[in-house]
Motif scaffolding. Structure first.
Motif, PDB file in Angstrom:
ATOM      1  N   ASN A  37       5.518  -0.641   2.591  1.00  0.00           N
ATOM      2  CA  ASN A  37       5.602  -2.021   2.111  1.00  0.00           C
ATOM      3  C   ASN A  37       5.774  -2.968   3.292  1.00  0.00           C
ATOM      4  N   LEU A  38       4.811  -3.858   3.464  1.00  0.00           N
ATOM      5  CA  LEU A  38       4.866  -4.804   4.582  1.00  0.00           C
ATOM      6  C   LEU A  38       6.081  -5.712   4.501  1.00  0.00           C
ATOM      7  N   MET A  39       6.433  -6.122   3.283  1.00  0.00           N
ATOM      8  CA  MET A  39       7.453  -7.145   3.123  1.00  0.00           C
ATOM      9  C   MET A  39       8.878  -6.594   3.155  1.00  0.00           C
ATOM     10  N   THR A  40       9.028  -5.270   3.098  1.00  0.00           N
ATOM     11  CA  THR A  40      10.367  -4.690   3.198  1.00  0.00           C
ATOM     12  C   THR A  40      10.457  -3.726   4.371  1.00  0.00           C
ATOM     13  N   ASP A  41       9.636  -2.674   4.365  1.00  0.00           N
ATOM     14  CA  ASP A  41       9.715  -1.644   5.394  1.00  0.00           C
ATOM     15  C   ASP A  41       9.329  -2.181   6.773  1.00  0.00           C
ATOM     16  N   VAL A  42       8.178  -2.815   6.851  1.00  0.00           N
ATOM     17  CA  VAL A  42       7.700  -3.330   8.139  1.00  0.00           C
ATOM     18  C   VAL A  42       8.519  -4.540   8.569  1.00  0.00           C
TER      19      VAL A  42
END
Length: 440
Positions: free
Chosen positions: A311-316
């Motif tokens: 997930n770009l918006m959480t993990d990244v």
């Protein structure tokens, strides 16, 4: 300037090795050894694995996950590198999640390797003796008590004690009015573990608690600020067995925030936000990584954390935000007092300002001093390589829909992964290559 979402053709097209991007800025011992060629048998790095969309989809393991974890353990089932599973799920105890992962991945995993979104709540001791309303799914009372809360009350219990408050579903409204309300202690805080089952009931009762200063059933007041709210898991969406992402706890929080503002005209404020991408979550996860290294007597310092997520918006975003914090700390040459400064912009959600608690946990996490945190994006979950190409960097801010929480500001650099790979097995191979790691 780099693209906010690098193309995937080189990684997912022809079977040629991916071009490995140069690491971001480093300082200290890692910078000195970044070009070494000797194979290493002792780890100087650790993995932070997301679960949903990386290792499993719902209750089904992703095939690449078992292959990956066979590379991470020896013949005795011992991990060859420190590993922590950092999930935004909050609907079970750590031991239950460890047992589930052990079964799905075919390797023994202990609860000390699992970090739920609610794990940092152990730090919030000032609330542990207070009566708190807890919202979510799973064994909520067991979870709350395991974290240290002595007087948790669930939404279901509150509904039973105040049956007139839950009026949306007419079939659940009481036929006979209760002659008098059952006494309840004042609710002094609200703890949001995750998305509930009946959203309308939870939204109504949480609003009641906030607008009555902890005495639901009383007339609404306009006291502001409201009693403290501590929230775990800000994921707007997550991936299960369905082909498209499902609503996450972040979506429930959007509803709660907007209802509160619509009624009062004021913003709902959080005492703390936990789970990815909160910096506090990564500090706590690194603490667990170092505890594993110490337990295994690995004397080599852990310089790099590899955060693998979908997930770009959480993990990244979270990994890059923590990497930015590590770089700033490295340049400053000191570790600032631990704060859950989870916002990259507004800063409305902070860890308790209780100075004694701050100092206590600063000492507890004082060993957390990695040189960098590298983000690795897999394509088996929320992020899909089949989505349309990202806009040019100059247009990124205006064209990208930001799925992060409202208390985080959007920065294109924070949603740009250091590496993109097809799956978690490829992620392990990539990291072993980057680290020249040859455990066997």
């Amino acid at each position: 300037m780099r693209r906010a979402l690098p193309p995937l053709r080189a990684l997912l097209g022809a079977a040629r090795p991916p071009r490995l991007p140069a690491p971001r800025g480093m300082c200290g011992p890692l910078a000195e050894r970044s070009g070494h060629s000797a194979l290493s048998v002792l780890p100087s790095f650790g993995f932070l694995f997301d679960i949903d969309g990386v290792l499993v989809r719902g209750k089904t393991p992703i095939p690449a996950a078992r292959r990956a974890f066979q590379k991470l353990v020896n013949a005795q089932g011992q991990f060859l590198v420190p590993v922590v599973f950092v999930t935004n799920a909050g609907n079970c105890l750590r031991q239950s999640k460890a047992d589930q992962l052990s079964h799905l991945l075919g390797v023994p995993i202990s609860q000390d390797q699992v970090m739920m979104s609610h794990s940092p709540l152990r730090m919030f001791k000032r609330y542990h003796e207070k009566c708190v309303l807890v919202s979510g799914q799973g064994p909520l009372l067991d979870i709350a008590q395991d974290l240290g809360f002595c007087q948790p009350i669930t939404i279901d219990t509150l509904r039973e004690k105040r049956p007139l408050l839950d009026a949306v579903d007419h079939d659940r409204r009481p036929n006979v009015l209760s002659p008098s309300a059952v006494e309840l202690p004042k609710i002094e805080a609200v703890v949001l573990f995750g998305e509930p089952v009946r959203w309308e009931t939870s939204l109504q009762l949480i609003i009641d608690v906030l607008l009555t200063s902890g005495y639901p059933g009383n007339p609404y007041e306009q006291n502001y600020p409201h009693i403290p709210v501590l929230a775990c898991n800000m994921d707007l969406m997550w991936v299960a067995e369905a082909q498209s992402p499902r609503f996450g706890h972040g979506t429930f929080m959007v509803c709660l925030e907007n209802i509160y503002k619509k009624i009062t005209g004021k913003d709902l404020k959080y005492e703390a936000l936990m789970g990815k991408p909160s910096r506090l979550t990564y500090q706590y996860a690194e603490h667990l990584i170092r505890a594993q290294a110490l337990q295994r007597s690995w004397e080599q310092p852990i310089h790099t954390l590899y955060a693998v997520g979908d997930n770009l918006m959480t993990d990244v975003y979270g990994a890059n935000l923590y990497n930015r914090y590590l770089q700033e700390s490295c340049r400053a040459g000191s570790t600032p007092c631990l704060q859950a400064q989870v916002s990259a912009g507004r800063g409305s959600a902070t860890l308790s300002q209780d100075h004694e608690m701050c100092l206590r946990w600063e000492k507890e996490l004082a060993g957390a001093a990695a040189a960098r945190c590298s983000s690795v994006l897999v394509c088996t979950g929320v992020y899909s390589p089949h989505t349309r190409a990202a806009p040019e960097p100059a247009d990124c801010v205006t064209h990208t829909v930001f799925h992060g929480h409202r208390d985080f500001s959007f920065d294109p650099a924070l949603v740009e992964p250091d590496h993109i790979v097809p799956d978690v097995d490829a992620a392990v191979d990539l990291v072993f290559q980057l680290e020249n790691f040859a455990p066997h």
